[in-house]
Design an enzyme around this catalytic site. Structure first.
Site, mmCIF file in Angstrom:
data_model
loop_
_atom_site.group_PDB
_atom_site.id
_atom_site.type_symbol
_atom_site.label_atom_id
_atom_site.label_comp_id
_atom_site.label_asym_id
_atom_site.label_seq_id
_atom_site.Cartn_x
_atom_site.Cartn_y
_atom_site.Cartn_z
ATOM 1 N N ARG A 45 7.685 -2.403 -6.301
ATOM 2 C CA ARG A 45 7.350 -1.250 -5.404
ATOM 3 C C ARG A 45 8.598 -0.447 -5.579
ATOM 4 N NH1 ARG A 45 2.407 -1.518 -1.292
ATOM 5 N NH2 ARG A 45 0.740 -1.710 -2.757
ATOM 6 N N ARG A 92 -14.945 6.731 1.346
ATOM 7 C CA ARG A 92 -15.113 5.496 1.132
ATOM 8 C C ARG A 92 -15.503 4.673 2.578
ATOM 9 N NH1 ARG A 92 -10.547 1.833 -2.019
ATOM 10 N NH2 ARG A 92 -9.365 2.153 -0.089
ATOM 11 N N ARG A 130 -11.941 2.487 7.011
ATOM 12 C CA ARG A 130 -10.555 2.231 7.635
ATOM 13 C C ARG A 130 -9.812 3.054 7.891
ATOM 14 N NH1 ARG A 130 -7.924 -1.691 3.168
ATOM 15 N NH2 ARG A 130 -7.827 0.472 2.158
ATOM 16 N N LYS A 166 -6.816 0.939 -9.710
ATOM 17 C CA LYS A 166 -6.098 -0.111 -10.028
ATOM 18 C C LYS A 166 -6.895 -1.415 -10.166
ATOM 19 C CE LYS A 166 -2.649 -0.034 -7.383
ATOM 20 N NZ LYS A 166 -1.354 -0.598 -6.675
ATOM 21 N N ARG A 186 -0.062 8.304 3.112
ATOM 22 C CA ARG A 186 0.318 7.352 2.121
ATOM 23 C C ARG A 186 0.697 7.504 0.723
ATOM 24 N NH1 ARG A 186 -5.000 3.873 1.865
ATOM 25 N NH2 ARG A 186 -3.647 2.291 0.691
#
Length: 226
Positions: free
Chosen positions: A92, A126, A159, A18, A170
């Site tokens: 959301r 990542r 992270r 996004k 998630r």
């Protein structure tokens, strides 16, 4: 800049691209980009009354309430009354979408449909440099020296949000929460879904679609290719 005001929403799970797509839309079509994540971080950093409330939600591992996030986003949108904009990370929930609809007419909702397995692989690879926010990916954008930032030589971290077990959680949470919102916009006839595994392959389809939706999108897109 588009000749008429154009209001769009971009949706997609964490790691769907996004941010990259939003940046390209802003550059190609002149829309202002408003990210709910940026709005939240700005308020937390400034220690505003709402920012402190938001921080308390996050510290407890809770989602920010519909009322609080809606109030923040609508406040920032007031400053963009004369602009075409792209909303990212909001709405959301259906409640948030309904509140947004009472104030603005949404022209289109862009839904990035990227397979969850692709996202898991992408996010799990990542790593970031905490001080600067520089992002690396061990698959396609690795650091020159494994585990170290190219500029400072400082250690990179992964992270908690990007660890495989967290990513899975998630994604499931996103799917459960967002499916009703996608259905809401589908019923209103403004949902446009783009499916793929690579942002660079999805982008031309989004660009062509937006050219057809905006007044001078064709000229702007052509200028971008020049």
């Amino acid at each position: 800049m588009v000749l008429r005001l154009f209001r769009a929403v971009i949706m997609g799970p964490p790691g769907s691209g996004k941010g990259t797509v939003s940046e390209r839309i802003v550059n190609s079509f002149g829309l202002k980009h408003l990210s709910s994540g940026d709005v939240l971080r700005t308020n937390i950093k400034a220690k505003t009354e709402v920012g402190l409330l938001v921080k308390s939600y996050i510290d407890q591992g809770q989602l920010v309430s519909d009322d609080v996030i809606t109030r923040l986003i609508l406040h920032d949108l007031k400053g963009l009354e004369q602009c075409s904009w792209l909303l990212d990370g909001f709405p959301r929930t259906v409640t948030q979408a309904e509140c947004l609809d009472t104030v603005y007419q949404i022209d289109t909702v862009l839904n990035l449909n990227v397979p969850f397995e692709t996202i898991k692989e992408r996010l799990s690879s990542r790593w970031i440099h905490l001080g600067s926010g520089r992002v690396y990916n061990t698959n396609f954008n690795p650091p020159k020296i494994p585990g170290l930032d190219d500029v400072t030589g400082e250690p990179l971290i992964q992270r908690n949000d990007d660890k495989p077990e967290t990513v899975t959680r998630r994604l499931k949470s996103y799917e459960t929460q967002t499916r009703p919102v996608l259905e809401y916009y589908r019923n209103k006839g403004v949902l446009e879904t783009f499916t793929g595994t690579e942002t660079n392959k999805i982008w031309p389809h989004i660009q062509t679609f937006l050219c057809s939706k905006t007044s001078d999108g064709d000229q702007k897109a052509a200028a971008g290719k020049a």
